[in-house]
Write a protein that holds these residues in place. Structure first.
Motif, PDB file in Angstrom:
ATOM      1  N   ASN A  67       0.800  -1.436  -0.104  1.00  0.00           N
ATOM      2  CA  ASN A  67       0.066   0.127   0.113  1.00  0.00           C
ATOM      3  C   ASN A  67       0.741   1.395  -0.149  1.00  0.00           C
ATOM      4  O   ASN A  67       0.406   2.594   0.321  1.00  0.00           O
ATOM      5  N   VAL A  68       2.072   1.271  -0.230  1.00  0.00           N
ATOM      6  CA  VAL A  68       2.903   2.506  -0.383  1.00  0.00           C
ATOM      7  C   VAL A  68       4.064   2.569  -1.563  1.00  0.00           C
ATOM      8  O   VAL A  68       3.973   1.543  -2.183  1.00  0.00           O
ATOM      9  N   GLU A  69       4.497   3.673  -1.754  1.00  0.00           N
ATOM     10  CA  GLU A  69       5.468   3.773  -2.786  1.00  0.00           C
ATOM     11  C   GLU A  69       6.680   4.434  -2.117  1.00  0.00           C
ATOM     12  O   GLU A  69       6.602   5.099  -1.429  1.00  0.00           O
ATOM     13  N   THR A  75       2.667   7.159   8.534  1.00  0.00           N
ATOM     14  CA  THR A  75       2.854   7.545  10.037  1.00  0.00           C
ATOM     15  C   THR A  75       3.019   6.223  10.774  1.00  0.00           C
ATOM     16  O   THR A  75       2.940   5.331  10.119  1.00  0.00           O
ATOM     17  N   ALA A  76       3.151   6.541  11.859  1.00  0.00           N
ATOM     18  CA  ALA A  76       3.268   4.990  12.711  1.00  0.00           C
ATOM     19  C   ALA A  76       2.047   4.380  12.779  1.00  0.00           C
ATOM     20  O   ALA A  76       1.020   5.079  13.273  1.00  0.00           O
ATOM     21  N   GLY A  77       1.899   3.260  12.773  1.00  0.00           N
ATOM     22  CA  GLY A  77       0.769   2.420  12.530  1.00  0.00           C
ATOM     23  C   GLY A  77       0.099   2.123  11.181  1.00  0.00           C
ATOM     24  O   GLY A  77      -1.096   1.650  11.177  1.00  0.00           O
ATOM     25  N   GLN A  78       0.389   3.138  10.225  1.00  0.00           N
ATOM     26  CA  GLN A  78      -0.292   2.787   9.049  1.00  0.00           C
ATOM     27  C   GLN A  78       0.302   1.631   8.433  1.00  0.00           C
ATOM     28  O   GLN A  78       1.229   0.800   8.394  1.00  0.00           O
ATOM     29  N   THR A  79      -1.028   1.045   7.625  1.00  0.00           N
ATOM     30  CA  THR A  79      -0.805  -0.232   6.952  1.00  0.00           C
ATOM     31  C   THR A  79       0.177  -0.131   5.759  1.00  0.00           C
ATOM     32  O   THR A  79       0.097   0.700   4.966  1.00  0.00           O
ATOM     33  N   ILE A  80       1.225  -1.027   5.859  1.00  0.00           N
ATOM     34  CA  ILE A  80       2.268  -1.033   4.733  1.00  0.00           C
ATOM     35  C   ILE A  80       1.734  -2.042   3.651  1.00  0.00           C
ATOM     36  O   ILE A  80       1.836  -1.596   2.457  1.00  0.00           O
ATOM     37  N   ALA A  81       1.523  -3.250   4.069  1.00  0.00           N
ATOM     38  CA  ALA A  81       1.038  -4.513   3.159  1.00  0.00           C
ATOM     39  C   ALA A  81       0.062  -5.162   3.902  1.00  0.00           C
ATOM     40  O   ALA A  81       0.104  -5.258   5.183  1.00  0.00           O
ATOM     41  N   VAL A  82      -0.510  -6.116   3.109  1.00  0.00           N
ATOM     42  CA  VAL A  82      -1.173  -7.297   3.754  1.00  0.00           C
ATOM     43  C   VAL A  82      -0.853  -8.361   3.074  1.00  0.00           C
ATOM     44  O   VAL A  82      -0.677  -8.572   1.800  1.00  0.00           O
ATOM     45  N   MET A  83      -0.713  -9.481   3.896  1.00  0.00           N
ATOM     46  CA  MET A  83      -0.406 -10.775   3.427  1.00  0.00           C
ATOM     47  C   MET A  83      -1.764 -11.760   3.196  1.00  0.00           C
ATOM     48  O   MET A  83      -2.872 -11.643   3.968  1.00  0.00           O
ATOM     49  N   VAL A 153       7.323   3.080  12.787  1.00  0.00           N
ATOM     50  CA  VAL A 153       7.621   4.581  13.023  1.00  0.00           C
ATOM     51  C   VAL A 153       7.123   5.260  11.777  1.00  0.00           C
ATOM     52  O   VAL A 153       6.711   4.893  10.785  1.00  0.00           O
ATOM     53  N   ALA A 154       7.066   6.426  12.016  1.00  0.00           N
ATOM     54  CA  ALA A 154       7.060   7.467  10.755  1.00  0.00           C
ATOM     55  C   ALA A 154       8.227   7.988  10.222  1.00  0.00           C
ATOM     56  O   ALA A 154       9.125   7.912  10.755  1.00  0.00           O
ATOM     57  N   GLY A 155       7.972   8.273   8.806  1.00  0.00           N
ATOM     58  CA  GLY A 155       9.241   8.636   8.031  1.00  0.00           C
ATOM     59  C   GLY A 155       8.756   8.643   6.701  1.00  0.00           C
ATOM     60  O   GLY A 155       7.309   8.716   6.281  1.00  0.00           O
ATOM     61  N   VAL A 156       9.558   8.452   5.822  1.00  0.00           N
ATOM     62  CA  VAL A 156       9.628   8.536   4.334  1.00  0.00           C
ATOM     63  C   VAL A 156      10.024   6.898   3.868  1.00  0.00           C
ATOM     64  O   VAL A 156      11.159   6.582   4.207  1.00  0.00           O
TER      65      VAL A 156
END
Length: 270
Positions: A67-69, A75-83, A153-156
């Protein structure tokens, strides 16, 4: 004959002048080389670095969605991927049914025990079955929760290693998150200059990629031991290694102009 003597004399004068000039030039070069080697440098070059966090997958399987590029802020806790977890979700219904039955059975037998018509052994067995059912359910739910990978964590997002549909193993990094607000300059300072640094001291830093600004950096770390030799010994001359110490200088990146890998120059007072 007199003329030949004059010519010979002039030749020797020129020769002596040339030799003297050559010796003087080499002496100056030698003196400069010694000064450059043993003196304290006024400018040291390093690189900007930042805190990086690898986001790893806890369970093996196929990536259902990413879900990201790269370059995206998270932000911390944001969904990055789903298996993919269809099979385990189906199993969760089974273990939930077993847990519900174990709870009903235990409550019923507990009531009979309180009425004095059920032996302690039967109640203990029902309690053990309930604990086992609860453990099985918790394990399945933990697996399901781990199938959703979230940013710790939050970041880029500075690195993305997988795409949708790829198979991954447990512990494999999916993305790397860089905290652009936690940046510093990493230096290798040779021993002849290390005493110019003190933790907490402010030093001016010029970043090549931000030529219009001088950063007021703060020394936050000085290594207690050297990391490597910057100049190797020449055994025939009896010279010793010139070693280097790691130094970190914290920078304020509130303007978001700094990027990891940028070249920085730290100017020291002589």
């Amino acid at each position: 004959m007199k003329k030949a003597g004059i010519i010979v004399g002039a030749f020797f004068v020129i020769l002596i002048a040339a030799v003297s000039g050559f010796l003087l030039l080499n002496f100056n070069r030698s003196s400069q080389a010694v000064s450059d080697f043993s003196g304290e440098p006024l400018q040291i070059t390093g690189n900007v670095e930042a805190t990086e966090t690898d986001v790893n997958v806890k369970i093996p399987g196929r990536v259902a969605s990413i879900n990201v590029e790269e370059g995206q802020e998270v932000t911390a806790g944001q969904t990055i991927a789903v298996m993919e977890a269809e099979n385990i979700e189906a199993k969760s219904n089974q273990v939930k049914a077993v847990l519900d039955l174990a709870k009903v059975t235990y409550n019923r037998l507990s009531q009979l025990y309180n009425e004095g018509v059920l032996p302690q052994q039967k109640l203990d067995m029902a309690r053990a079955d309930l604990r086992q059912a609860q453990a099985g359910y918790d394990e399945v739910m933990s697996y399901i929760n781990d199938s959703t990978v979230k940013a710790p964590v939050a970041g880029v997002i500075t690195s993305k290693s997988v795409e949708r549909g790829e198979m991954v193993s447990s512990g494999m990094p999916l993305v790397t998150i860089t905290n652009m607000q936690d940046v510093w300059v990493n230096l290798k300072v040779r021993e002849s200059a290390i005493n110019q640094y003190r933790v907490g001291v402010k030093v001016p830093v010029q970043v090549i990629g931000v030529p219009h600004k001088i950063y007021n950096g703060e020394v936050t770390f000085i290594a207690a031991k050297p990391s490597y030799a910057t100049e190797r010994a020449i055994q025939e001359k009896g010279e010793k290694d010139m070693v280097a110490f790691q130094v970190k200088i914290k920078l304020d990146n509130s303007d978001n102009l700094l990027r990891p890998g940028m070249t920085a120059e730290v100017n020291l007072k002589p």
